[in-house]
Write an enzyme that holds these catalytic residues in place. Structure first.
Site, PDB file in Angstrom:
ATOM      1  N   ARG A   1      38.275  44.442  31.928  1.00  0.00           N
ATOM      2  CA  ARG A   1      38.609  45.710  32.590  1.00  0.00           C
ATOM      3  C   ARG A   1      37.560  46.763  32.248  1.00  0.00           C
ATOM      4  O   ARG A   1      37.187  46.912  31.080  1.00  0.00           O
ATOM      5  CB  ARG A   1      39.985  46.167  32.141  1.00  0.00           C
ATOM      6  CG  ARG A   1      40.489  47.370  32.883  1.00  0.00           C
ATOM      7  CD  ARG A   1      41.920  47.660  32.516  1.00  0.00           C
ATOM      8  NE  ARG A   1      42.843  46.668  33.044  1.00  0.00           N
ATOM      9  CZ  ARG A   1      44.032  46.422  32.503  1.00  0.00           C
ATOM     10  NH1 ARG A   1      44.423  47.068  31.439  1.00  0.00           N
ATOM     11  NH2 ARG A   1      44.831  45.523  33.037  1.00  0.00           N
TER      12      ARG A   1
ATOM     13  N   GLU B   1      38.242  37.419  36.099  1.00  0.00           N
ATOM     14  CA  GLU B   1      38.541  38.563  36.970  1.00  0.00           C
ATOM     15  C   GLU B   1      38.072  39.867  36.317  1.00  0.00           C
ATOM     16  O   GLU B   1      38.396  40.141  35.169  1.00  0.00           O
ATOM     17  CB  GLU B   1      40.042  38.642  37.238  1.00  0.00           C
ATOM     18  CG  GLU B   1      40.405  39.844  38.099  1.00  0.00           C
ATOM     19  CD  GLU B   1      41.866  39.852  38.513  1.00  0.00           C
ATOM     20  OE1 GLU B   1      42.194  39.230  39.537  1.00  0.00           O
ATOM     21  OE2 GLU B   1      42.676  40.476  37.815  1.00  0.00           O
TER      22      GLU B   1
END
Ligand code: 0O2
Length: 225
Positions: free
Chosen positions: A80, A142
């Protein structure tokens, strides 16, 4: 039970290696921007490996066969990046797109099209080869890129989702949607403020030369989410 634990530890190991490696790579990029005294789009880098219970819950929810979990679940390894401005989110995405060590094959732009829940973030999903002692292992990773406002909303909603076992009462859901709209207008206002400030917006950079202790601080600054 011990065997099951060992199975998951060994299953998750390459994902842990990937997350650890990318936190360092992105922290290094952040540091490079600060040293170059140019606008730094990267505020905070964090990462996590999905918990086993969350992997199994997602596999069941998406009807993914146990043996197809590595190909079917994209966010077992998650990185993130939190940014100040929406513009920075797309700058970070471009930086990732230009990297040779990942192959981005899916982009989910929940900023342009927020989820029904109100969730906003940009997700880039990529193939990455982890170098293990048994050779090269391809995994999915991701990257979630978002502003502080998007992050504030998502972390509160995430906590509520867990608290209510994914069934947030309708009245709270509605308020979350309204709160997401407020976060979006906050982001827009910050962009407008930034553009009026123009070239003044350069992150505060050190006046003196860095010393060797900085390296330690850099490694200590690696955060988990
Ligand atoms: P964990 O293990 O608790 O960190 P989905 O079906 O919603 O899981 P989708 O839309 O395909 O999946 O999203 P994707 O790209 O697989 O990413 C899932 C992760 O994105 C989530 O992990 C969150 O970190 C974030 N995310 C996606 N949708 C939402 C949302 O509506 N609210 C919040 N707060 N976060 C979201 P998990 O599932 O939380 O896993």
């Amino acid at each position: 039970m011990i065997n099951e634990n060992l199975y998951w530890q060994s299953f998750l190991l390459p994902y842990e290696l990937a997350v650890g490696g990318f936190i360092i790579k992105l922290e290094a990029m952040r540091k490079e921007f600060l040293f170059k005294k140019v606008n730094n789009p990267i505020e905070i880098v964090s990462g996590r490996v999905k918990s086993v219970s969350s992997i199994l819950e997602k596999a069941e929810r998406l009807n993914i066969d146990f043996n197809h979990i590595p190909e079917g679940i994209y966010d077992i390894a998650g990185i993130r990046v939190t940014c100040k401005y929406i513009e920075d989110v797309y700058t970070v995405a471009d930086l990732l797109k230009s990297r040779k060590d990942i192959d981005i094959f899916l982009i989910k732009d929940y900023i342009k099209e927020p989820k029904a829940s109100g969730y906003r973030s940009l997700h880039l999903i990529a193939k990455y080869n982890v170098e293990t002692v048994d050779g090269r292992m391809p995994i999915n990773i991701e990257f979630q890129i978002r502003t502080h406002a998007m992050h504030l909303w998502a972390s509160i909603e995430h906590t509520l989702k867990y608290k209510y076992y994914r069934h947030i009462p309708e009245e709270i859901q509605e308020r979350l949607i309204q709160a997401s709209i407020i976060c979006a207008s906050l982001d827009d206002e910050m962009t407008r403020i930034k553009s009026t400030m123009g070239s003044v917006v350069v992150d505060k950079v050190r006046e003196t030369e860095p010393d060797l202790d900085e390296m330690e601080v850099f490694l200590n600054s690696i955060k988990k989410w």
